[in-house]
Design a protein around this motif. Structure first.
Motif, short mmCIF file in Angstrom:
data_model
loop_
_atom_site.label_atom_id
_atom_site.label_comp_id
_atom_site.label_asym_id
_atom_site.label_seq_id
_atom_site.Cartn_x
_atom_site.Cartn_y
_atom_site.Cartn_z
N LYS A 1 0.84 -1.21 0.00
CA LYS A 1 0.00 0.00 0.00
C LYS A 1 0.87 1.25 0.00
O LYS A 1 0.57 2.24 -0.66
CB LYS A 1 -0.92 0.00 1.21
CG LYS A 1 -2.05 -0.99 1.11
CD LYS A 1 -3.03 -0.73 2.26
CE LYS A 1 -3.76 -1.99 2.60
NZ LYS A 1 -4.33 -1.94 3.96
N LEU A 2 1.95 1.19 0.76
CA LEU A 2 2.88 2.33 0.80
C LEU A 2 3.47 2.58 -0.59
O LEU A 2 3.57 3.74 -1.04
CB LEU A 2 3.98 2.00 1.80
CG LEU A 2 4.71 3.15 2.50
CD1 LEU A 2 3.75 4.15 3.11
CD2 LEU A 2 5.65 2.60 3.57
N GLN A 3 3.81 1.51 -1.28
CA GLN A 3 4.34 1.65 -2.65
C GLN A 3 3.32 2.36 -3.54
O GLN A 3 3.67 3.25 -4.33
CB GLN A 3 4.61 0.27 -3.26
CG GLN A 3 5.85 -0.43 -2.79
CD GLN A 3 6.14 -1.60 -3.71
OE1 GLN A 3 5.38 -2.56 -3.78
NE2 GLN A 3 7.24 -1.52 -4.45
N ILE A 4 2.07 1.93 -3.42
CA ILE A 4 1.02 2.49 -4.29
C ILE A 4 0.79 3.96 -3.96
O ILE A 4 0.70 4.82 -4.84
CB ILE A 4 -0.29 1.66 -4.14
CG1 ILE A 4 -0.05 0.23 -4.67
CG2 ILE A 4 -1.45 2.33 -4.88
CD1 ILE A 4 -1.20 -0.75 -4.43
N ARG A 5 0.75 4.28 -2.65
CA ARG A 5 0.51 5.68 -2.24
C ARG A 5 1.63 6.59 -2.74
O ARG A 5 1.38 7.68 -3.22
CB ARG A 5 0.45 5.78 -0.71
CG ARG A 5 -0.73 5.08 -0.13
CD ARG A 5 -1.30 5.80 1.09
NE ARG A 5 -2.65 5.33 1.30
CZ ARG A 5 -2.97 4.28 2.07
NH1 ARG A 5 -2.02 3.65 2.73
NH2 ARG A 5 -4.21 3.89 2.17
N ILE A 6 2.86 6.11 -2.60
CA ILE A 6 4.00 6.93 -3.01
C ILE A 6 4.00 7.12 -4.52
O ILE A 6 4.23 8.21 -5.03
CB ILE A 6 5.31 6.32 -2.49
CG1 ILE A 6 5.40 6.62 -0.99
CG2 ILE A 6 6.52 6.89 -3.22
CD1 ILE A 6 6.48 5.89 -0.28
N ALA A 7 3.67 6.04 -5.25
CA ALA A 7 3.61 6.15 -6.72
C ALA A 7 2.53 7.14 -7.14
O ALA A 7 2.65 7.81 -8.17
CB ALA A 7 3.35 4.78 -7.32
N ALA A 8 1.49 7.25 -6.32
CA ALA A 8 0.40 8.19 -6.64
C ALA A 8 0.76 9.62 -6.25
O ALA A 8 -0.06 10.53 -6.38
CB ALA A 8 -0.88 7.76 -5.93
N GLY A 9 1.99 9.81 -5.74
CA GLY A 9 2.46 11.16 -5.45
C GLY A 9 2.30 11.58 -3.99
O GLY A 9 2.63 12.71 -3.62
N GLU A 10 1.85 10.67 -3.14
CA GLU A 10 1.69 11.04 -1.72
C GLU A 10 3.04 11.09 -1.03
O GLU A 10 4.00 10.44 -1.44
CB GLU A 10 0.79 10.02 -1.01
CG GLU A 10 -0.66 10.15 -1.43
CD GLU A 10 -1.58 9.19 -0.66
OE1 GLU A 10 -1.20 8.76 0.45
OE2 GLU A 10 -2.65 8.88 -1.18
N GLU A 11 3.07 11.84 0.07
CA GLU A 11 4.29 11.96 0.86
C GLU A 11 4.38 10.75 1.80
O GLU A 11 3.34 10.20 2.20
CB GLU A 11 4.20 13.25 1.68
CG GLU A 11 5.52 13.70 2.23
CD GLU A 11 5.42 15.11 2.83
OE1 GLU A 11 6.28 15.44 3.64
OE2 GLU A 11 4.47 15.83 2.50
#
Ligand code: ADP
Length: 507
Positions: A310-320
Motif C-alpha cells: 500500500k505504501l508503494q502504491i501511495r507513493i507512486a500516486a504522489g503522496e508523501e
C-alpha cells in the motif's frame, strides 16, 4: 488515487498486490499465460487478460503485451511485483510513454543501481563500505589473473548484470580461475545477455543482512529496519527473519543510515533493499540494491505494522511518506519460510504437478502468502515457489515456536515440497541460537542428508489425503481420476535450478 492497477506478475506476489489494491478500493487487473489460466491470481482479479504462451518470453516478459493490456483495460498504474520485468528500466520507460504510472523507482535510478558494478560506484561515492574487489567489469582473463593476485583467494567471480546466483563462481585457488572465468562468463551471457564479470573477495562465513528503504517524490527517505537472510541454500535465501538476532540498535542505525545515503545518491524513490554482508566483528559491506519489493517483505511488515505494498502504491500516486524515521518502531519478531515445490531427496529439483490436497495452517501469529489452491497444477515453467509461511511472535522464541507449529499443520499432497526440511531446521540448536551464516545450511545439509529425506508427513496422513482427493474427483466427474503424474521435464529446472553456484559435487 488510481482507479485500476495492472499487476504484471503471477503467483503469490500477484495475489499479494491484488489484495492491497482491493483493500484500497482499487480494481486489480491480472495478466496470465496459458499455463496460468486457472490460477489463484486470475480467480481473484477484477479483470484478467491472456498474454500468451507459458514460456515467460511470450508472456510475463513481453513489455509490449503487458502495456497493451494496461492501455486496453484503462489502468492508471502498473505494479511489477518481483522477478520477471520488475527491475527492467525498459518497462518503467514504456509505462511513462503510455501515460501509466510505474509503481517503483525511476528508470534512471534503476540503471544507476541495476548493474552490480555501477551500484558499487554509487556506494563508494556515498561513503558506504563495499566488499573488497574490483569496482569495474574485468576486461579479459589476463586482467582477471592480475586482479586475483591483488584480492587473494578465495574469491568470487560475479556477473555485472547478476541476480539469482547466476554467473557466480567461488574460486578457491589460482588453478581454478581459468575454468571458473569461462563458466561464469557464459552462464551470465546466457542468463542476462551480458557476460561481463567482476571480482569480490569471498568472505567465508558472513551473514546476509539487508535494509528496507523507502523514498517518496519529495526527497524523504527512511529505512525500516533489517532482515536477516543468512539461511540460504547455494546462496539463495530460504528462511528470513526480522530483526536479525545479531543487529543491535547501533548497528541498525549505522546500516540504515548508510542505506539511506546510498538511496539518496541514486535519486531513489519507492521501495528498495540494500543488501550487505556482515562479518563476525559486525563490520558490514555493501553487496547490491534490489530496486523492487522483495520476496521477504512480509517479515518487515510484521515487525513494523506497515503494509509495504500500500505504501508503494501511495507513493507512486504522489503522496508523501506518512511518517518520519523517528516514528519507525519495531515490535516483536517475524520469520518466513519459502515453500517450494521441490524434491529434497533429489537435490531440490523442482517438483511441479497437481496439488491433490492442500491444508494451510492458521492460528495466532500466522500469515500465508500463497499463489496456489487445492486442485491446481503447478506449472513447470516458472519458479516453483508455492508461497511463503510467515510467523510473528512477541520475541524470536515465540516466532520460531509458532512457525514450527504451523509447519506441522501444513499439508501439501500430490507434489514434493521442502516442508520437511524446515521442520528439521527449526529444531536445530544452532539455528535456535541464531548462530548461522550464509553457508550454514549447505553445511547442515551435507551432514544431515539422510534426515532431510525422511517422511515429511506420516504415511497415514498421505494415504488419507489421497483417498479424499480421489473421492472428490470421482464425485465431481462421475469417474475416479488418477492423480496427475508430476512433470519432470521442467524447463525452469533445466535453466535455473541446475545452475549451481559452485559446481562441485556435494559430499
Ligand atoms: P545474486 O544477486 O546473484 O543473488 P548477491 O550479490 O545478492 O547475488 O549474493 C547472493 C549471495 O551470495 C549472498 O547472500 C551471499 O550468500 C553470497 N555472496 C555474494 N557475494 C559474496 C562474497 N563476496 N563473499 C561471500 N559470499 C557472497
Amino acid at each position: 488515487m488510481f482507479r485500476k492497477i495492472l499487476i504484471a506478475n503471477r503467483g503469490e506476489i500477484a495475489v499479494r498486490v491484488l489484495r492491497a489494491c482491493h483493500e484500497m478500493g482499487i480494481e486489480a487487473v491480472a495478466v496470465y499465460s496459458e499455463a496460468d489460466r486457472g490460477s489463484l491470481h486470475v480467480q481473484l482479479a477484477d479483470e484478467a487478460y491472456p498474454i500468451g504462451a507459458a514460456e515467460s518470453r511470450e508472456s510475463y516478459l513481453s513489455i509490449e503485451k503487458i502495456i497493451g493490456v494496461a492501455r486496453r483495460a484503462g489502468c492508471g498504474a502498473l505494479h511489477p511485483g518481483y522477478g520477471f520485468l520488475a527491475e527492467n528500466p525498459d518497462l518503467a520507460r514504456a509505462c511513462a510513454e503510455a501515460g501509466i504510472v510505474f509503481i517503483g523507482p525511476t528508470p534512471e535510478a534503476m540503471e544507476r543501481l541495476g548493474s552490480k558494478t555501477a551500484a558499487r560506484h554509487v556506494a563508494r561515492e556515498a561513503g558506504v563500505p563495499t566488499v573488497p574487489g574490483t569496482l569495474d567489469p574485468i576486461a579479459d582473463e589476463a586482467a582477471a589473473r592480475n586482479a586475483a593476485q591483488e584480492i587473494g583467494f578465495p574469491l568470487l567471480l560475479k556477473a555485472v548484470a547478476g541476480g539469482g546466483g547466476k554467473g557466480m563462481r567461488v574460486v578457491e585457488r589460482k588453478a581454478e580461475l581459468e575454468g571458473a572465468w569461462r563458466n561464469a562468463g557464459s552462464e551470465a551471457l546466457n542468463a542476462f545477455g551480458d557476460g561481463r564479470l567482476y571480482m569480490e573477495k569471498y568472505l567465508t562465513s558472513p551473514r546476509h543482512i539487508e535494509i528496507q528503504v523507502f523514498g517518496d517524490n519529495r526527497g524523504n527517505v527512511v529505512y525500516l529496519g533489517e532482515r536477516e537472510c543468512s539461511l540460504q541454500r547455494r546462496h539463495q535465501k530460504v528462511i528470513e527473519e526480522a530483526p536479525s538476532p545479531v543487529v543491535d540498535a547501533e548497528l541498525r542505525r549505522a546500516m540504515g543510515e548508510a542505506s539511506v545515503r546510498l538511496a539518496r545518491a541514486a535519486g531513489y524513490r519507492n521501495a528498495g533493499t540494500a543488501e550487505f554482508l556482515v562479518d563476525e566483528d559486525g563490520k558490514f559491506y555493501f553487496l547490491e540494491v534490489n530496486t523492487r519489493l522483495q520476496v521477504e517483505h512480509p517479515v518487515t511488515e510484521a515487525v513494523t505494522s506497515l503494509d509495504l505494498v500500500k505504501l508503494q502504491i501511495r507513493i507512486a500516486a504522489g503522496e508523501e511518506l506518512p511518517f518520519r524515521q523517528e516514528d519507525v518502531t519495531l515490535r516483536g519478531h517475524a520469520m518466513e519460510c519459502r515453500i517450494y515445490a521441490e524434491d529434497p531427496e533429489n537435490q531440490f529439483f523442482p517438483s511441479p504437478g497437481e496439488i491433490l490436497s492442500l491444508r494451510l495452517p492458521e492460528g495466532p501469529g500466522i500469515r500465508n502468502d500463497v499463489g496456489v489452491v487445492s486442485g491446481w497444477t503447478v506449472p513447470g515453467d516458472y519458479d516453483p515457489m508455492l508461497g511463503k509461511l510467515i510467523a510473528w511472535g512477541a520475541d524470536r522464541a515465540e516466532a520460531v515456536a509458532r512457525l514450527a507449529r504451523a509447519l506441522d499443520e501444513y499439508w501439501v499432497v500430490g507434489i514434493k515440497t521442502n516442508l520437511g526440511l524446515f521442520r528439521r531446521v527449526l529444531r536445530d540448536s544452532e539455528f535456535l541460537a541464531g548462530a548461522i551464516h550464509t553457508r550454514w545450511l549447505d553445511q547442515w545439509l551435507a551432514s544431515h542428508e539422510s534426515l532431510v529425506a525422511g517422511p515429511p508427513e506420516s504415511e497415514e496422513q498421505i494415504v488419507a489425503a489421497l483417498a479424499v482427493a480421489l473421492w472428490e474427483a470421482k464425485s465431481a466427474n462421475g469417474a475416479a481420476a488418477a492423480p496427475a503424474t508430476p512433470r519432470v521435464d521442467s524447463r525452469w529446472k533445466v535453466e535455473s535450478r541446475v545452475d549451481q553456484l559452485d559446481n562441485k559435487p556435494r559430499r
